[in-house]
Motif scaffolding. Structure first.
Motif, mmCIF file in Angstrom:
data_model
loop_
_atom_site.group_PDB
_atom_site.id
_atom_site.type_symbol
_atom_site.label_atom_id
_atom_site.label_comp_id
_atom_site.label_asym_id
_atom_site.label_seq_id
_atom_site.Cartn_x
_atom_site.Cartn_y
_atom_site.Cartn_z
ATOM 1 N N UNK A 11 -11.932 -18.123 -16.685
ATOM 2 C CA UNK A 11 -12.173 -19.333 -15.876
ATOM 3 C C UNK A 11 -13.669 -19.484 -15.591
ATOM 4 N N UNK A 12 -14.357 -18.366 -15.372
ATOM 5 C CA UNK A 12 -15.805 -18.420 -15.125
ATOM 6 C C UNK A 12 -16.548 -18.846 -16.389
ATOM 7 N N UNK A 13 -16.122 -18.306 -17.542
ATOM 8 C CA UNK A 13 -16.735 -18.715 -18.811
ATOM 9 C C UNK A 13 -16.544 -20.211 -19.026
ATOM 10 N N UNK A 14 -15.323 -20.693 -18.773
ATOM 11 C CA UNK A 14 -15.038 -22.125 -18.961
ATOM 12 C C UNK A 14 -15.919 -22.967 -18.039
ATOM 13 N N UNK A 15 -16.036 -22.533 -16.787
ATOM 14 C CA UNK A 15 -16.848 -23.292 -15.824
ATOM 15 C C UNK A 15 -18.328 -23.261 -16.218
ATOM 16 N N UNK A 16 -18.797 -22.105 -16.694
ATOM 17 C CA UNK A 16 -20.200 -22.013 -17.135
ATOM 18 C C UNK A 16 -20.460 -22.939 -18.322
ATOM 19 N N UNK A 17 -19.511 -22.994 -19.240
ATOM 20 C CA UNK A 17 -19.681 -23.874 -20.405
ATOM 21 C C UNK A 17 -19.784 -25.332 -19.959
ATOM 22 N N UNK A 18 -18.898 -25.742 -19.049
ATOM 23 C CA UNK A 18 -18.937 -27.133 -18.574
ATOM 24 C C UNK A 18 -20.262 -27.432 -17.877
ATOM 25 N N UNK A 19 -20.737 -26.450 -17.108
ATOM 26 C CA UNK A 19 -21.950 -26.649 -16.321
ATOM 27 C C UNK A 19 -23.209 -26.702 -17.213
ATOM 28 N N UNK A 20 -23.223 -25.882 -18.278
ATOM 29 C CA UNK A 20 -24.477 -25.678 -19.022
ATOM 30 C C UNK A 20 -24.523 -26.387 -20.372
ATOM 31 N N UNK A 21 -23.376 -26.908 -20.849
ATOM 32 C CA UNK A 21 -23.348 -27.380 -22.240
ATOM 33 C C UNK A 21 -24.228 -28.589 -22.487
ATOM 34 N N UNK A 22 -24.531 -29.367 -21.443
ATOM 35 C CA UNK A 22 -25.373 -30.544 -21.682
ATOM 36 C C UNK A 22 -26.849 -30.159 -21.790
ATOM 37 N N UNK A 23 -27.221 -28.986 -21.278
ATOM 38 C CA UNK A 23 -28.628 -28.602 -21.311
ATOM 39 C C UNK A 23 -28.926 -27.479 -22.299
ATOM 40 N N UNK A 24 -27.893 -26.737 -22.742
ATOM 41 C CA UNK A 24 -28.113 -25.580 -23.617
ATOM 42 C C UNK A 24 -27.188 -25.637 -24.822
ATOM 43 N N UNK A 25 -27.639 -24.986 -25.916
ATOM 44 C CA UNK A 25 -26.764 -24.796 -27.071
ATOM 45 C C UNK A 25 -26.018 -23.473 -26.873
ATOM 46 N N UNK A 26 -24.678 -23.570 -26.739
ATOM 47 C CA UNK A 26 -23.853 -22.446 -26.277
ATOM 48 C C UNK A 26 -22.828 -22.014 -27.315
ATOM 49 N N UNK A 27 -22.427 -20.736 -27.227
ATOM 50 C CA UNK A 27 -21.255 -20.258 -27.980
ATOM 51 C C UNK A 27 -20.606 -19.138 -27.179
ATOM 52 N N UNK A 28 -19.326 -18.877 -27.487
ATOM 53 C CA UNK A 28 -18.561 -17.863 -26.754
ATOM 54 C C UNK A 28 -17.861 -16.933 -27.737
ATOM 55 N N UNK A 29 -17.914 -15.629 -27.462
ATOM 56 C CA UNK A 29 -17.095 -14.641 -28.176
ATOM 57 C C UNK A 29 -16.112 -14.063 -27.178
ATOM 58 N N UNK A 30 -14.816 -14.101 -27.494
ATOM 59 C CA UNK A 30 -13.822 -13.472 -26.621
ATOM 60 C C UNK A 30 -13.341 -12.174 -27.260
ATOM 61 N N UNK A 31 -12.992 -11.211 -26.431
ATOM 62 C CA UNK A 31 -12.420 -9.932 -26.878
ATOM 63 C C UNK A 31 -11.066 -9.784 -26.219
ATOM 64 N N UNK A 32 -10.034 -10.244 -26.888
ATOM 65 C CA UNK A 32 -8.716 -10.236 -26.272
ATOM 66 C C UNK A 32 -7.991 -8.942 -26.524
ATOM 67 N N UNK A 33 -6.962 -8.726 -25.715
ATOM 68 C CA UNK A 33 -6.072 -7.597 -25.982
ATOM 69 C C UNK A 33 -5.018 -8.062 -26.977
ATOM 70 N N UNK A 34 -4.385 -9.196 -26.677
ATOM 71 C CA UNK A 34 -3.459 -9.789 -27.634
ATOM 72 C C UNK A 34 -4.192 -10.850 -28.441
ATOM 73 N N UNK A 35 -5.253 -10.444 -29.045
ATOM 74 C CA UNK A 35 -6.051 -11.247 -29.980
ATOM 75 C C UNK A 35 -6.595 -12.563 -29.422
ATOM 76 N N UNK A 36 -5.873 -13.684 -29.491
ATOM 77 C CA UNK A 36 -6.547 -14.960 -29.311
ATOM 78 C C UNK A 36 -6.241 -15.694 -27.988
ATOM 79 N N UNK A 37 -5.587 -15.034 -27.044
ATOM 80 C CA UNK A 37 -5.198 -15.718 -25.807
ATOM 81 C C UNK A 37 -6.356 -16.436 -25.113
ATOM 82 N N UNK A 38 -7.437 -15.685 -24.865
ATOM 83 C CA UNK A 38 -8.549 -16.254 -24.107
ATOM 84 C C UNK A 38 -9.248 -17.345 -24.908
ATOM 85 N N UNK A 39 -9.417 -17.090 -26.211
ATOM 86 C CA UNK A 39 -10.047 -18.103 -27.055
ATOM 87 C C UNK A 39 -9.219 -19.381 -27.032
#
Lengths: 224, 228
Positions: free
Chosen positions: B44-72
């Motif tokens: 939820x914090x990653x999602x909020x940071x992306x919304x807050x910063x995406x208009x001013x920065x070029x962003x990307x996210x890497x997730x490390x899930x336990x069951x692979x792709x849940x967070x992504x």
């Protein structure tokens, strides 16, 4: 060379990405084919004599200095599953990263420049063994051992299998692992004169098929 | 073993992941790790940071899930970034291994993102929910945020552990729940101060007006320092 270099390269803690792969054990556990130490041993024996032998011969050939591009094509031809081919190249990149940081040398740098998308992991394993001053038989032993060590470790996590039972399985497979490594080295030496077609092409169809199902499925713990 | 070579020159020929420049000589993105226990609000914090910063920065996210792709998949559903800017790393039931002991898959992921959608200013590397001892390798990230929440127990800052004690920023999340779960925020703040000394702590509720703004401000500071 030093014996310690071999221990370092064969150590499951060597940071080259192997921990995220079960070598087909997760799919076999889900299908009910691995349920205990005895069925793990049979699974590992099958893997050792098929994909383990192929990997060991590719590693030995790379350690002997065979052309990595030809070996990579030979690995592709021996790996029907696209998911396993992609995983092998990804693991190859990860091992090359770790190998270059651990044993820096021009030959590994050249390998990285020539194949930016990676080559199959056993080919890199042979090249890294060579960079570490190890022998082709060392590379073959690493590959053969990895082919059973990965599934055994994964099964401990997946089934809660007694870890002492899992290491017992690996100890009982040790003589067969030695024989597979020796056979792989003989084939690799033959391939230097006869070409890569002399390398073993023992296949495990069920491993290939279940790897495809595993890659398409959801909720897995291991990448392969 | 760690692979950090902070004084490497241009990354050409360097196998390490922490070199500050890419093979073409440009400065690579700042990499921030987010770790913390299951359910504390990392995604939820990653999602909020992306919304807050995406208009001013070029962003990307890497997730490390336990069951692979849940967070992504959560981030994709929330559409916080275009799909090509989100990568999931699979961790073989050991998320802490992939961010600390064997960072090779995560380094592949961050470099692939820079190649595919770069140049990037910032890459957020989110750990799978793990335990209080999970921290990021300095060979993978430049700084790390540890996220805990008030509902996980107000004794967590007192218990310490490498995440709480050494993270560059400690976020105590879900402060809006404190009255409902009987957590004492002033005690958490005092315990955190005792464990962390001068290292910063942010109390955050994504449901209230300030939301992720204090954490985003900290990220902007780190980015300014990285570029200096």
């Amino acid at each position: 060379m030093t014996r310690a270099a071999l221990l370092l390269l064969a150590d499951g803690r060597f940071p080259a990405g192997g921990h995220a792969h079960s070598g087909g054990a997760e799919a076999a556990v889900r299908a009910g084919r691995i349920t205990d130490a005895a069925s793990l041993e049979e699974f590992c024996r099958g893997r050792l004599h098929t994909s383990g032998l192929v990997a060991a011969s590719l590693a030995a050939a790379a350690a002997l200095g065979a052309d990595p591009g030809e070996l990579d094509a030979a690995a592709d031809a021996r790996t029907p599953s696209p998911a396993l081919r992609a995983a092998a190249r990804r693991l190859g990149r990860q091992l090359l990263r770790a190998g270059r940081a651990t044993w820096p040398c021009g030959e590994l740098d050249l390998l990285a420049r020539r194949f930016p998308k990676g080559v199959h992991q056993p080919v890199v394993l042979g090249a890294v063994a060579r960079a570490a001053g190890l022998e082709p038989s060392d590379a073959a032993h690493c590959a053969a051992y990895e082919s059973v060590g990965g599934p055994a470790t994964a099964t401990v996590r997946l089934l809660g299998l007694d870890p002492f039972d899992a290491t017992g399985v690996l100890a009982r497979l040790a003589p067969a692992t030695d024989r597979v490594a020796a056979r792989a080295v003989r084939a690799a030496r033959e391939a230097l004169t006869e070409g890569v077609d002399a390398l073993p092409a023992a296949s495990a169809p069920l491993l290939e098929i279940s790897a495809e199902a595993h890659a398409a499925g959801a909720g897995r713990l291991f990448a392969t | 073993m760690h692979l950090r070579h902070p004084h490497d020159g241009p990354g050409h020929g360097s196998a390490a992941g922490a070199a500050a420049r890419r093979p073409d000589g440009t400065r690579r993105a700042l990499r921030l790790g987010l770790g913390g226990p299951v359910g504390s609000g990392k995604t939820a914090t990653v999602a909020a940071l992306c919304r807050e910063l995406r208009s001013e920065l070029s962003l990307a996210v890497v997730t490390n899930d336990i069951y692979t792709r849940e967070d992504a998949e959560f981030l994709l559903r929330e559409a916080v970034l275009p799909p090509e800017r989100i990568t999931a790393v699979e961790t073989g039931a050991c998320p802490h291994t992939a961010i600390r002991d064997d960072i090779s898959a995560n380094l592949e992921a961050v470099e692939e993102l820079e190649d595919a959608v770069g140049p990037l200013d910032l890459i957020l590397v989110e750990s799978g929910g793990d335990n209080l001892t999970a921290t990021f390798s300095r060979g993978l990230v430049d700084a790390q945020i540890f996220v805990i929440d008030v509902a996980g127990g107000d004794d967590i800052p007192r218990k310490g552990g490498p995440g709480v004690t050494t993270a560059d920023l400690l976020v105590v999340n879900k402060t809006d729940l404190a009255p409902h779960v009987g957590s004492d925020l002033s005690r958490m703040a005092a315990d955190a101060k005792a464990q962390r000394g001068p290292l910063p702590v942010v109390f955050q509720s994504l449901r209230e007006e300030a939301g992720v703004a204090p954490v985003a401000a900290w990220v902007r500071e780190r980015l300014a320092a990285w570029r200096a």
